[in-house]
Design an enzyme around this catalytic site. Structure first.
Site, mmCIF file in Angstrom:
data_model
loop_
_atom_site.group_PDB
_atom_site.id
_atom_site.type_symbol
_atom_site.label_atom_id
_atom_site.label_comp_id
_atom_site.label_asym_id
_atom_site.label_seq_id
_atom_site.Cartn_x
_atom_site.Cartn_y
_atom_site.Cartn_z
ATOM 1 N N ASP A 173 -28.290 17.956 -12.803
ATOM 2 C CA ASP A 173 -26.958 17.305 -12.370
ATOM 3 C C ASP A 173 -27.180 16.342 -11.360
ATOM 4 O O ASP A 173 -26.713 15.173 -11.535
ATOM 5 C CB ASP A 173 -26.296 18.435 -11.533
ATOM 6 C CG ASP A 173 -25.296 19.551 -12.580
ATOM 7 O OD1 ASP A 173 -25.474 19.007 -13.603
ATOM 8 O OD2 ASP A 173 -24.952 20.541 -12.029
ATOM 9 N N ARG A 202 -8.808 8.725 -25.456
ATOM 10 C CA ARG A 202 -7.536 9.520 -25.657
ATOM 11 C C ARG A 202 -6.644 9.251 -24.599
ATOM 12 O O ARG A 202 -5.294 9.379 -24.923
ATOM 13 C CB ARG A 202 -7.704 10.934 -25.879
ATOM 14 C CG ARG A 202 -8.508 11.102 -27.208
ATOM 15 C CD ARG A 202 -8.636 12.687 -27.459
ATOM 16 N NE ARG A 202 -9.275 13.682 -26.487
ATOM 17 C CZ ARG A 202 -10.529 14.133 -26.771
ATOM 18 N NH1 ARG A 202 -11.056 13.502 -27.707
ATOM 19 N NH2 ARG A 202 -11.077 14.841 -25.789
ATOM 20 N N HIS A 228 -24.497 22.872 -19.322
ATOM 21 C CA HIS A 228 -24.668 22.722 -17.935
ATOM 22 C C HIS A 228 -26.131 22.277 -17.743
ATOM 23 O O HIS A 228 -26.814 22.281 -18.455
ATOM 24 C CB HIS A 228 -24.172 23.986 -17.343
ATOM 25 C CG HIS A 228 -22.749 24.195 -17.055
ATOM 26 N ND1 HIS A 228 -21.751 23.507 -16.418
ATOM 27 C CD2 HIS A 228 -22.118 24.956 -17.529
ATOM 28 C CE1 HIS A 228 -20.848 23.974 -16.507
ATOM 29 N NE2 HIS A 228 -20.789 24.929 -17.436
ATOM 30 N N ARG A 233 -6.946 14.296 -11.151
ATOM 31 C CA ARG A 233 -5.992 14.628 -11.945
ATOM 32 C C ARG A 233 -4.883 15.489 -11.450
ATOM 33 O O ARG A 233 -5.126 16.663 -10.794
ATOM 34 C CB ARG A 233 -6.482 15.250 -13.204
ATOM 35 C CG ARG A 233 -7.271 14.190 -14.010
ATOM 36 C CD ARG A 233 -8.123 15.147 -15.218
ATOM 37 N NE ARG A 233 -9.369 15.886 -14.332
ATOM 38 C CZ ARG A 233 -9.997 16.867 -14.881
ATOM 39 N NH1 ARG A 233 -9.462 17.254 -16.093
ATOM 40 N NH2 ARG A 233 -11.105 17.405 -14.024
#
Length: 344
Positions: free
Chosen positions: A164, A99, A134, A43
């Site tokens: 993770d 979105r 997390h 991004r």
């Protein structure tokens, strides 16, 4: 291998990755490691927590693009890229991609064979789906964290390996390949809801089996594999370094006892004290010289600085140096399918 080219098993796969943190990039890295063409979209304005030139999880990408996904032209470019992809990986909270106009309903309509991989902590649905979290939170809810740590201590997170990476990124990489195999057979893609809370629970499948069989206590440090057994634990040596003992089976404990001249049985209540006293009498490397490589099931507890130089790791190339960074090599390994290189 000189004069030859290694053929990677995922060559020909094309994956579109929307950059995020930890688990999703790890899945993309695994696919890239084994030959997939991974195009990564970062991004515009995003400041990653690890400098890009130090981030091992970014390795192997065929292309890295910076796009402003809130801008119509850049979002359209991302949509076009998805049209030619076998799979897509994203790690945002539920609803974010929708979105941006890049949700699975739209992209899978454009590309019916697309496998759309969604990596989240809590999943795409459920009471916590929209909440932040997390690794430590996901493994806590899954029941894993309760069992990590010493009997007299608080729960201790095992870095962020279980949620993770094991229950997250690695499970997503598996799911992507399963989905792509199905798409190739049926012509229809799928949307993957990969939640770290689900994956962490799955990694404990054997522990749940032991619990059901009455072979596991639902408490810390009281079991065969969690430090509750003296013959499956780590011990401090004379130099302050540690050695790991995993002499579970009777024959392996017999090998350990023989090497150490121990006469106590495996289930002796004083075994832990005896081993603690004994291992403190010599430096770690002296114990390794005596025990490592035997059926005593002993290994040194190596730091990250030490691990790459260990003779076994060095011989296998378990760690490599690339782009100036020492890092784990791609794994697992496939048989060497090779073809002659005319230039070799």
């Amino acid at each position: 291998m000189a004069g030859r080219t290694l053929v990677k098993p995922l060559a020909g796969l094309r994956i579109l990755e929307f950059a995020g943190l930890a688990p999703a990039p790890f899945a993309a890295m695994m696919l890239a490691d084994h030959g997939a063409e991974v195009v990564r979209i970062e991004r515009a304005g995003w400041a990653p927590p690890i400098p890009p030139d130090k981030d091992i999880l970014r390795r192997g990408r065929a292309e890295i693009l910076t796009l402003d996904l809130k801008a119509e032209a850049d979002a359209a470019r991302a949509r076009d890229l998805a049209c030619s992809a076998d799979g897509l990986i994203e790690g945002f909270r539920p609803g974010v991609m929708e979105r941006l106009g890049l949700g699975p309903d739209l992209l899978c309509r454009d590309n019916p064979r697309l496998v759309y991989g969604r990596m989240t902590g809590w999943g795409q649905e459920g009471p916590l789906a929209g909440a932040a979290g997390h690794d430590i939170n996901y493994i806590a809810l899954a029941g894993n964290l309760h069992g990590y740590g010493r009997a007299d201590g608080k729960p201790t997170p095992p870095l962020n390996a279980v949620g993770d990476f094991g229950g997250g990124g690695m499970l997503l990489a598996f799911a992507m390949l399963a989905g792509i195999l199905s798409a190739r057979a049926t012509g229809k893609g799928s949307v993957i809801d990969c939640a770290m809370v689900d994956g962490a629970a799955l990694l404990a499948a054997q522990t749940w089996s032991l619990l059901a069989a009455g072979m596991w206590k639902d408490e810390r440090g009281a079991n065969l594999l969690d430090g509750g057994a003296a013959f499956y634990d780590s011990y401090e040596c004379a130099d302050g370094k540690f050695i790991a003992v995993g002499a579970l089976e009777p024959q392996f404990f017999a090998a350990l006892a023989g090497k150490l001249n121990l006469s106590v049985p495996q289930n002796d209540p004083g075994l832990r004290d005896r081993l603690s006293e004994l291992f403190r009498t010599r430096p770690r490397d002296q114990w390794c010289a005596l025990l490592e490589g035997s059926d005593a099931c002993v290994a040194p507890v190596l730091s990250m600085a030490e691990a790459p130089a260990h003779p076994h790791n060095a011989a296998r190339g378990t760690f490599i140096e690339a782009d100036g960074l020492v890092q784990p090599a791609p794994a697992p390994r496939f048989s060497q399918r090779v073809e002659d290189d005319p230039a070799g």
